[in-house]
Each structure stands twice: as structure tokens, then as C-alpha cells.
Enzyme design. Structure first.
Site, PDB file in Angstrom:
ATOM      1  N   HIS A  21       0.849  -1.200   0.000  1.00 50.34           N
ATOM      2  CA  HIS A  21       0.000   0.000   0.000  1.00 50.34           C
ATOM      3  C   HIS A  21       0.880   1.245   0.000  1.00 50.34           C
ATOM      4  O   HIS A  21       1.916   1.282   0.655  1.00 50.34           O
ATOM      5  CB  HIS A  21      -0.884  -0.014   1.254  1.00 50.34           C
ATOM      6  CG  HIS A  21      -1.965   1.017   1.249  1.00 50.34           C
ATOM      7  ND1 HIS A  21      -1.741   2.327   1.600  1.00 50.34           N
ATOM      8  CD2 HIS A  21      -3.273   0.925   0.915  1.00 50.34           C
ATOM      9  CE1 HIS A  21      -2.886   2.997   1.495  1.00 50.34           C
ATOM     10  NE2 HIS A  21      -3.831   2.181   1.073  1.00 50.34           N
ATOM     11  N   CYS A  40      -3.278   3.007  -4.423  1.00 50.81           N
ATOM     12  CA  CYS A  40      -4.249   3.774  -3.656  1.00 50.81           C
ATOM     13  C   CYS A  40      -4.223   5.189  -4.217  1.00 50.81           C
ATOM     14  O   CYS A  40      -3.268   5.944  -3.978  1.00 50.81           O
ATOM     15  CB  CYS A  40      -3.908   3.748  -2.166  1.00 50.81           C
ATOM     16  SG  CYS A  40      -5.077   4.715  -1.201  1.00 50.81           S
ATOM     17  N   HIS A  47      -7.180   0.847  -4.714  1.00 51.63           N
ATOM     18  CA  HIS A  47      -8.086   1.550  -3.804  1.00 51.63           C
ATOM     19  C   HIS A  47      -8.469   2.828  -4.530  1.00 51.63           C
ATOM     20  O   HIS A  47      -7.601   3.672  -4.774  1.00 51.63           O
ATOM     21  CB  HIS A  47      -7.372   1.938  -2.504  1.00 51.63           C
ATOM     22  CG  HIS A  47      -7.106   0.790  -1.585  1.00 51.63           C
ATOM     23  ND1 HIS A  47      -6.444   0.955  -0.379  1.00 51.63           N
ATOM     24  CD2 HIS A  47      -7.430  -0.517  -1.669  1.00 51.63           C
ATOM     25  CE1 HIS A  47      -6.373  -0.225   0.237  1.00 51.63           C
ATOM     26  NE2 HIS A  47      -6.951  -1.122  -0.524  1.00 51.63           N
ATOM     27  N   ASP A  58     -12.673   3.227  -1.867  1.00 51.12           N
ATOM     28  CA  ASP A  58     -11.957   3.487  -0.621  1.00 51.12           C
ATOM     29  C   ASP A  58     -12.758   4.524   0.168  1.00 51.12           C
ATOM     30  O   ASP A  58     -13.866   4.898  -0.220  1.00 51.12           O
ATOM     31  CB  ASP A  58     -10.532   3.948  -0.943  1.00 51.12           C
ATOM     32  CG  ASP A  58      -9.566   3.675   0.204  1.00 51.12           C
ATOM     33  OD1 ASP A  58      -9.971   3.075   1.205  1.00 51.12           O
ATOM     34  OD2 ASP A  58      -8.400   4.069   0.082  1.00 51.12           O
ATOM     35  N   HIS A  59     -12.202   4.958   1.255  1.00 47.68           N
ATOM     36  CA  HIS A  59     -12.864   5.869   2.194  1.00 47.68           C
ATOM     37  C   HIS A  59     -14.055   6.613   1.600  1.00 47.68           C
ATOM     38  O   HIS A  59     -13.908   7.373   0.649  1.00 47.68           O
ATOM     39  CB  HIS A  59     -11.876   6.924   2.692  1.00 47.68           C
ATOM     40  CG  HIS A  59     -10.663   6.335   3.306  1.00 47.68           C
ATOM     41  ND1 HIS A  59      -9.650   7.107   3.804  1.00 47.68           N
ATOM     42  CD2 HIS A  59     -10.300   5.044   3.525  1.00 47.68           C
ATOM     43  CE1 HIS A  59      -8.705   6.317   4.287  1.00 47.68           C
ATOM     44  NE2 HIS A  59      -9.073   5.062   4.123  1.00 47.68           N
ATOM     45  N   TYR A  76     -15.264   4.288   6.514  1.00 50.17           N
ATOM     46  CA  TYR A  76     -15.737   2.941   6.181  1.00 50.17           C
ATOM     47  C   TYR A  76     -17.213   2.696   6.472  1.00 50.17           C
ATOM     48  O   TYR A  76     -17.604   1.606   6.860  1.00 50.17           O
ATOM     49  CB  TYR A  76     -14.854   1.892   6.865  1.00 50.17           C
ATOM     50  CG  TYR A  76     -13.503   1.810   6.199  1.00 50.17           C
ATOM     51  CD1 TYR A  76     -13.345   1.107   5.013  1.00 50.17           C
ATOM     52  CD2 TYR A  76     -12.400   2.506   6.701  1.00 50.17           C
ATOM     53  CE1 TYR A  76     -12.125   1.060   4.361  1.00 50.17           C
ATOM     54  CE2 TYR A  76     -11.168   2.460   6.056  1.00 50.17           C
ATOM     55  CZ  TYR A  76     -11.048   1.735   4.888  1.00 50.17           C
ATOM     56  OH  TYR A  76      -9.848   1.690   4.223  1.00 50.17           O
TER      57      TYR A  76
HETATM   58  C1  DNO Z   1      -6.833   2.955   5.248  1.00 47.84           C
HETATM   59  C2  DNO Z   1      -6.252   1.815   4.543  1.00 47.84           C
HETATM   60  C3  DNO Z   1      -4.918   1.444   5.116  1.00 47.84           C
HETATM   61  C4  DNO Z   1      -4.475   0.109   4.554  1.00 47.84           C
HETATM   62  C5  DNO Z   1      -3.142  -0.329   5.061  1.00 47.84           C
HETATM   63  C6  DNO Z   1      -2.676  -1.563   4.349  1.00 47.84           C
HETATM   64  O1  DNO Z   1      -7.981   3.155   5.213  1.00 47.84           O
HETATM   65  O2  DNO Z   1      -6.152   2.049   3.199  1.00 47.84           O
HETATM   66  O3  DNO Z   1      -5.048   1.344   6.489  1.00 47.84           O
HETATM   67  O4  DNO Z   1      -5.389  -0.880   4.909  1.00 47.84           O
HETATM   68  O5  DNO Z   1      -2.192   0.653   4.942  1.00 47.84           O
HETATM   69  O6  DNO Z   1      -1.731  -2.181   5.143  1.00 47.84           O
END
Ligand code: DNO
Length: 351
Positions: free
Chosen positions: A196, A234, A263, A309-310, A323
Site C-alpha cells: 500500500h 491507492c 483503492h 476506498d474511504h 468505512y
Molecule cells: C486505510 C487503509 C490502510 C491500509 C493499510 C494496508 O484506510 O487504506 O489502512 O489498509 O495501509 O496495510
């Protein structure tokens, strides 16, 4: 692509049956959450997760994360034991059909924000990072919003001081040492490692970060060439670095077969320094061109996993920061649309 959704296991307030109903959902991204970092995951815990997913009609092909013990990042003598445990965990999850493991190599902290409830123009709220607020934080006396690692203050202090001797190059060497031990196991059992991005993609509190840019990824892939050594693209994390061209990175690493997981989220730059806030997924809301990123992935043969993602908190949901269900589900629907269109265009271009 395979659309997935992060699910925090049985303590997650979002039931699997809801996730199942999001259009085009192939499976969840999850982990064993009740084992300390570095320890071995039991077969029983993983098989239980797998059974719950099976019963819900969802796949479980991505783990996020198998966290990396700090001793591995610090290059301490005890790292070999933790690496051995890591390899055991890879074998166990592979046994239950897992194809991809997302992890990070950020010292001490994972993602960092300064506000968990930044209020947006439409009344929704989301996570944000203000450079000004960040600079006021004293790492020795931390009260970081949303940061749930459970170090006692003394432990944290000694960990921070252990890193004071660790340069970027040393951390990089420790990553390579780790990957050289882990990738042969991945090659054997068919698991793709997807590191990541650092979030945000720069050093924090004087701690080195080494997965922040294209140059960082190039160096990492050159050192460990197996394509099972890949990245979690990401977009919000890399995108927070204003010199990162995320479209270009998506194209380049998809073409190399190294984007195993994406992501997808958007952020908006809020000053001319490093500050940003997380926004709804669509391009119009933020500083990233999400359509161009997806197109770059598709045109370069990407066939990995993606997840929204978020998300923001909307419709009075009081979700776990980033989340909740609703906005991530909207994000998934939007991302489905981008992929459908990009894939149809790519097909038409070929004829
Ligand atoms: C946050 C996530 C990170 C991710 C870690 C992977 O929301 O994208 O916490 O899970 O960095 O190890």
C-alpha cells in the site's frame, strides 16, 4: 476487474448481506483482527472467515492486511521469526483461496489525518489532513484522531527513538530483505503481494517513508523482480503527493502487471501546501481525474481487484471513519460505471 468491499470481520456493523447487494460485488477484503501483529493466524480463524463469506455468496480473495511487525521494518535480529510467521500466514490464507495480500511498510503509523469529521459543502463529513494542524502535533504525546494502534506512551516513545537511526535506505533494505523471504512463498502458492502507498506519501514525525512515489516503486520492483511483488494503487494516497502523476503510475504499473489491487477514491487539495480532504468518489468533487485513472488501468491490461476506498458519512450514517456503507456503495456504483465504459471503449478500439 473484480469489485470488492472492505469488511472488518464479525465486529463490522455492516452485514455481509448488505455488501452482497451492492451491484457487481465479487467479494470482501478482510483480515484476522484479533491476533497481535506478527503472530501466526490460526487455520480456524481463516476458515471461519471463509465460511462466513461463502455463506453470504461473497468471495474472499484479498486480505488487507497481514500487518508487518515493526522488528521487520527496523531490521532487528528477531525479524526472521516474524518473517517466518508471515510466510505461514501467507500459506494459510492461500489455502482458503486468497490471491492477494495488501500490506504496508510505514514505520509505526499507518494512515494519518488531522480531522475525522471535516464538514463538506453538502453537509456530509469526511477525513481530512491539514498541514498546519499536523505540525502542531507532538508525536511524544499523541492523541491522533482515528489512530487505534494500542501502544502505551512509553512503548511509543521507545519505538520512535528506535527509528531515529533508521534512514530511508536502511528501511528500504529491510523491505527488500522481507520481500526476498516472502516472495518465493508467494510464487509457490500463487499469492500476489500488493504494498500500500504511504498515506500521506511523505515522511511524518521524522520517520522515513519509502513507498511514496514512482521512483520508490521503481526501486522496489528492480530489487525484487517477481511480479508477485506488486502494489496497491491507492489513488487517494499517492494522489495526495502533488508531484505524483497517478494516471501515469496507473498506466505504467498496470502494463508491468504489478497493480494487483486498486483503492479508488478522490481527494481535494485544500491549500497550496500538503493539505487535502477526502471527497465523494467522482472526479468533479476532487483533484484527481478518476475516469482517466480507470482508463489508464483498463487500457494497460489491469485485471486485478478494486475497492471503493474511504467514503464520506452521508444520510446520517455514523460509520467507522472512512468505512461507512452508503458512500462506499455509491463509490462502487460509480467505479463500476467507469470500468464498464473504459472496457467497452478499449474493446471497440481493438476492432
Ligand atoms: C486505510 C487503509 C490502510 C491500509 C493499510 C494496508 O484506510 O487504506 O489502512 O489498509 O495501509 O496495510
Amino acid at each position: 476487474m473484480k469489485m470488492t468491499f472492505r469488511w472488518y470481520g464479525e465486529t463490522d456493523t455492516i452485514p455481509l448481506k448488505y455488501i452482497r447487494q451492492i451491484p457487481n460485488m465479487s467479494g470482501v477484503v478482510t483480515a484476522v483482527y484479533d491476533v497481535p501483529v506478527g503472530e501466526v493466524w490460526s487455520d480456524a480463524s481463516v476458515s471461519r472467515l471463509k465460511r462466513l463469506c461463502d455463506e453470504a455468496g461473497l468471495g474472499m480473495e484479498v486480505i488487507e492486511s497481514i500487518p508487518v511487525h515493526e522488528d521487520i521494518k527496523l531490521g532487528r535480529g528477531s525479524r526472521d521469526v516474524y518473517i517466518e510467521n508471515y510466510c505461514k500466514n501467507i500459506r494459510t490464507v492461500a489455502k482458503y483461496g486468497v490471491k492477494c495480500v495488501c500490506y504496508n511498510f510505514m514505520p509505526v503509523f499507518d494512515w494519518l489525518r488531522t480531522d475525522m469529521h471535516h464538514v463538506n459543502f453538502d453537509g456530509s463529513d469526511s477525513l481530512s489532513y491539514s498541514r498546519e494542524d499536523f505540525d502542531k502535533i507532538d508525536p511524544q504525546n499523541l492523541h491522533l484522531p482515528g489512530w487505534d494502534e494500542s501502544y502505551a506512551p512509553d512503548e511509543l516513545r521507545s519505538l520512535l527513538s528506535a527509528y531515529s537511526d533508521v534512514s530511508h535506505d536502511m528501511l528500504f533494505d529491510n523491505l527488500v530483505y522481507f520481500l526476498k523471504a516472502v516472495t518465493p512463498v508467494c510464487d509457490e502458492v500463487g499469492v500476489k503481494m500488493a504494498i500500500h502507498a504511504d498515506d500521506p506519501p511523505w515522511d511524518v514525525f521524522g520517520l522515513p517513508r519509502i513507498v511514496s512515489s514512482e521512483a520508490d516503486l521503481d526501486r522496489m520492483f528492480a530489487a525484487v523482480p517477481s511480479t508477485n511483488n506488486g502494489v496497491t494503487l491507492c489513488t487517494g494516497s499517492f494522489g495526495a503527493g502533488r508531484t505524483n502523476d497517478v494516471v501515469r503510475m496507473a498506466a505504467k504499473y498496470a502494463a508491468q502487471g504489478r497493480v494487483h489491487f486498486a483503492h479508488l477514491r478522490n481527494i481535494k487539495y485544500t491549500d497550496d501546501k500538503d493539505s487535502f480532504c477526502e471527497v465523494g468518489h467522482c472526479s468533479a468533487y476532487g483533484s484527481l481525474d478518476m475516469a482517466a485513472i480507470v482508463r489508464a488501468l483498463v487500457e494497460n491490461g489491469f485485471d486485478g481487484y478494486v475497492r471503493p476506498d474511504h467514503g464520506r458519512n452521508i444520510w446520517d450514517e455514523n460509520g467507522k471513519p472512512g468505512y461507512g456503507l452508503y458512500d462506499r456503495a455509491l463509490g462502487a456504483a460509480y467505479i463500476n460505471g467507469l470500468f464498464e465504459y473504459a472496457e467497452k471503449c478499449a474493446k471497440a478500439d481493438k476492432h
